[in-house]
Design a protein around this motif. Structure first.
Motif, PDB file in Angstrom:
ATOM      1  N   UNK A 210       0.859  -1.202   0.000  1.00 26.59           N
ATOM      2  CA  UNK A 210       0.000   0.000   0.000  1.00 26.59           C
ATOM      3  C   UNK A 210       0.887   1.242   0.000  1.00 26.59           C
ATOM      4  N   UNK A 211       1.856   1.288   0.914  1.00 24.78           N
ATOM      5  CA  UNK A 211       2.722   2.480   1.001  1.00 24.78           C
ATOM      6  C   UNK A 211       3.530   2.658  -0.285  1.00 24.78           C
ATOM      7  N   UNK A 212       4.037   1.536  -0.848  1.00 24.37           N
ATOM      8  CA  UNK A 212       4.829   1.633  -2.086  1.00 24.37           C
ATOM      9  C   UNK A 212       3.966   2.158  -3.236  1.00 24.37           C
ATOM     10  N   UNK A 213       2.696   1.737  -3.275  1.00 25.95           N
ATOM     11  CA  UNK A 213       1.783   2.203  -4.332  1.00 25.95           C
ATOM     12  C   UNK A 213       1.519   3.704  -4.186  1.00 25.95           C
ATOM     13  N   UNK A 214       1.281   4.140  -2.954  1.00 24.80           N
ATOM     14  CA  UNK A 214       1.006   5.569  -2.723  1.00 24.80           C
ATOM     15  C   UNK A 214       2.212   6.412  -3.135  1.00 24.80           C
ATOM     16  N   UNK A 215       3.395   5.946  -2.740  1.00 26.29           N
ATOM     17  CA  UNK A 215       4.605   6.714  -3.063  1.00 26.29           C
ATOM     18  C   UNK A 215       4.881   6.703  -4.562  1.00 26.29           C
ATOM     19  N   UNK A 216       4.585   5.581  -5.227  1.00 22.70           N
ATOM     20  CA  UNK A 216       4.802   5.535  -6.685  1.00 22.70           C
ATOM     21  C   UNK A 216       3.913   6.565  -7.380  1.00 22.70           C
ATOM     22  N   UNK A 217       2.658   6.704  -6.926  1.00 24.21           N
ATOM     23  CA  UNK A 217       1.761   7.693  -7.554  1.00 24.21           C
ATOM     24  C   UNK A 217       2.277   9.109  -7.306  1.00 24.21           C
ATOM     25  N   UNK A 218       2.734   9.345  -6.078  1.00 22.94           N
ATOM     26  CA  UNK A 218       3.204  10.688  -5.712  1.00 22.94           C
ATOM     27  C   UNK A 218       4.493  11.050  -6.458  1.00 22.94           C
ATOM     28  N   UNK A 219       5.366  10.066  -6.603  1.00 18.24           N
ATOM     29  CA  UNK A 219       6.701  10.341  -7.163  1.00 18.24           C
ATOM     30  C   UNK A 219       6.750  10.253  -8.681  1.00 18.24           C
ATOM     31  N   UNK A 220       6.185   9.159  -9.198  1.00 18.26           N
ATOM     32  CA  UNK A 220       6.373   8.860 -10.624  1.00 18.26           C
ATOM     33  C   UNK A 220       5.216   9.347 -11.483  1.00 18.26           C
ATOM     34  N   UNK A 221       4.103   9.696 -10.847  1.00 22.87           N
ATOM     35  CA  UNK A 221       2.942  10.157 -11.604  1.00 22.87           C
ATOM     36  C   UNK A 221       1.770   9.223 -11.387  1.00 22.87           C
TER      37      UNK A 221
END
Ligand SMILES: NC(=O)c1ccc[n+]([C@@H]2O[C@H](COP(=O)([O-])OP(=O)(O)OC[C@H]3O[C@@H](n4cnc5c(N)ncnc54)[C@H](OP(=O)(O)O)[C@@H]3O)[C@@H](O)[C@H]2O)c1
Length: 245
Positions: A210-221
Motif C-alpha cells: 500500500x505504502x509503495x503504491x502511494x509513493x509511486x503515484x506521488x513520485x512517478x505520476x
C-alpha cells in the motif's frame, strides 16, 4: 521532491513516512497530524531521518500560518487522515463526517492555494479510501451503509475538485482492502481478517505494498484515477522486485 503526508501518525502513515525517508528522490517529508509524527522504527541504512518535519495541527478547518508555510512548494500529498470504520462506531456521526469529508476538502483547498515555485505541473493528491467505499448513493449496503456512502462521496468530491482546479491539483483514489502488516502480524487478527475477507469479499493487501503504491503515484505520476487492490498488489510487488535487483 517535497511530500506532505496527512495522517502521518497512523498505521499506514508511519509506513509511508518510513519508505519516503528511504527514497533518494524525496528530499523533504512533512508529516501533518494532530500529534507528533515519530521517526519510524527500523529505518533502512540509506534513510535520512532529517528529511522529516513533524507538524502538529490544532484545527484541521483553519490552518495556522505556520501550517500553511509548511505546505508551500509541495509537489505531492498523500492523504491518510480519516476515522476508520471500527473507530467510527464510538464517535458522533457528525464528527466522523467532519474528519473524513470536511477536513479533506479544506486540506485540498489550502494545498491548491499554497505558493509553489513551479505551477506548470499540478500537485499530485493521493487520497486513501477503502475497497468498499461506494460513490453511487443508491447502492447503500446494509452494513456500515452511511459510512461507506460517505467515503464514496469523499472520493467523488476529491476527483471533482481536481477536475475543476485549473491544473492546480491532479488526484488519484487508492482503495485498499484489509491492510496487513506482514512483519508485525498477529495470528489471531490475521485469522479473523481471513474469515471476514471471504464473507464480505474484501481482499487483504499488505502494508508495504500500500505504502509503495502511494509513493509511486506521488513520485512517478498518477497511473490512473482509481487504484483497486489488484493494482496495489501489482505495483507493490514491482517495487519489491526493483529493490531486490
Ligand atoms: N487499516 C486498514 O486496514 C485500512 C483498510 C482500508 C482503508 N484504510 C484507510 O487508510 C487510511 C489510513 O488508515 P490507518 O489504518 O492508517 O488509520 P489510523 O491508524 O487510524 O490513522 C488515521 C490518521 O487519521 C488521524 N485521525 C483520526 N481521527 C482524527 C481526528 N478526529 N482528528 C484528527 N486526526 C485524526 C489519526 O491520528 P491519530 O494517530 O492521532 O489517531 C491518524 O493520523 C484511512 O482512510 C482508512 O480508512 C485503512
Amino acid at each position: 521532491m517535497k511530500l506532505v503526508v496527512v495522517g502521518s501518525s497512523g498505521f499506514v502513515g508511519k509506513e509511508v513516512v518510513r519508505q519516503a525517508l528511504a527514497s533518494p528522490a524525496i528530499t523533504s517529508v512533512v508529516g501533518l497530524s494532530r500529534r507528533e509524527t515519530p521517526v519510524p522504527e527500523s529505518l533502512k541504512g540509506s534513510s535520512d531521518a532529517d528529511k522529516l518535519t513533524s507538524v502538529v495541527v490544532d484545527d484541521f478547518l483553519n490552518y495556522s500560518d505556520t501550517v500553511k508555510q509548511h505546505l508551500a512548494d509541495a509537489d505531492a500529498c498523500i492523504w491518510l487522515m480519516a476515522v476508520t470504520p471500527n473507530k467510527s462506531a464510538s464517535m458522533p456521526w457528525e464528527e466522523v463526517r467532519k474528519v473524513c469529508l470536511d477536513y479533506t476538502i479544506y486540506g485540498l483547498e489550502e494545498l491548491s492555494k499554497a505558493p509553489r515555485n513551479d505551477r506548470s505541473k499540478p500537485l499530485r493528491f493521493v487520497y486513501v479510501s477503502g475497497a468498499n467505499a461506494e460513490r453511487d448513493p443508491t447502492k447503500k449496503p446494509w452494513l456500515l451503509g452511511e459510512y461507506i456512502i460517505m467515503r464514496g462521496e469523499v472520493e467523488a468530491r476529491v476527483l471533482d475538485f481536481a477536475k475543476t482546479s485549473n491544473n492546480a491539483i491532479e488526484a488519484c483514489i487508492v482503495k485498499p482492502g484489509f491492510i496487513r502488516d506482514a512483519e508485525h502480524g498477529n495470528f489471531l487478527l490475521n485469522a479473523f481478517q481471513n474469515v471476514l475477507s471471504s464473507v464480505i469479499r474484501i481482499p487483504v493487501v499488505y502494508l508495504h505494498d500500500v505504502a509503495a503504491t502511494l509513493l509511486a503515484q506521488a513520485l512517478e505520476g498518477i497511473e490512473k484515477e482509481t487504484l483497486e487492490c489488484a493494482d496495489i498488489d501489482r505495483i507493490g510487488s514491482s517495487k519489491k522486485q526493483a529493490i531486490e535487483k
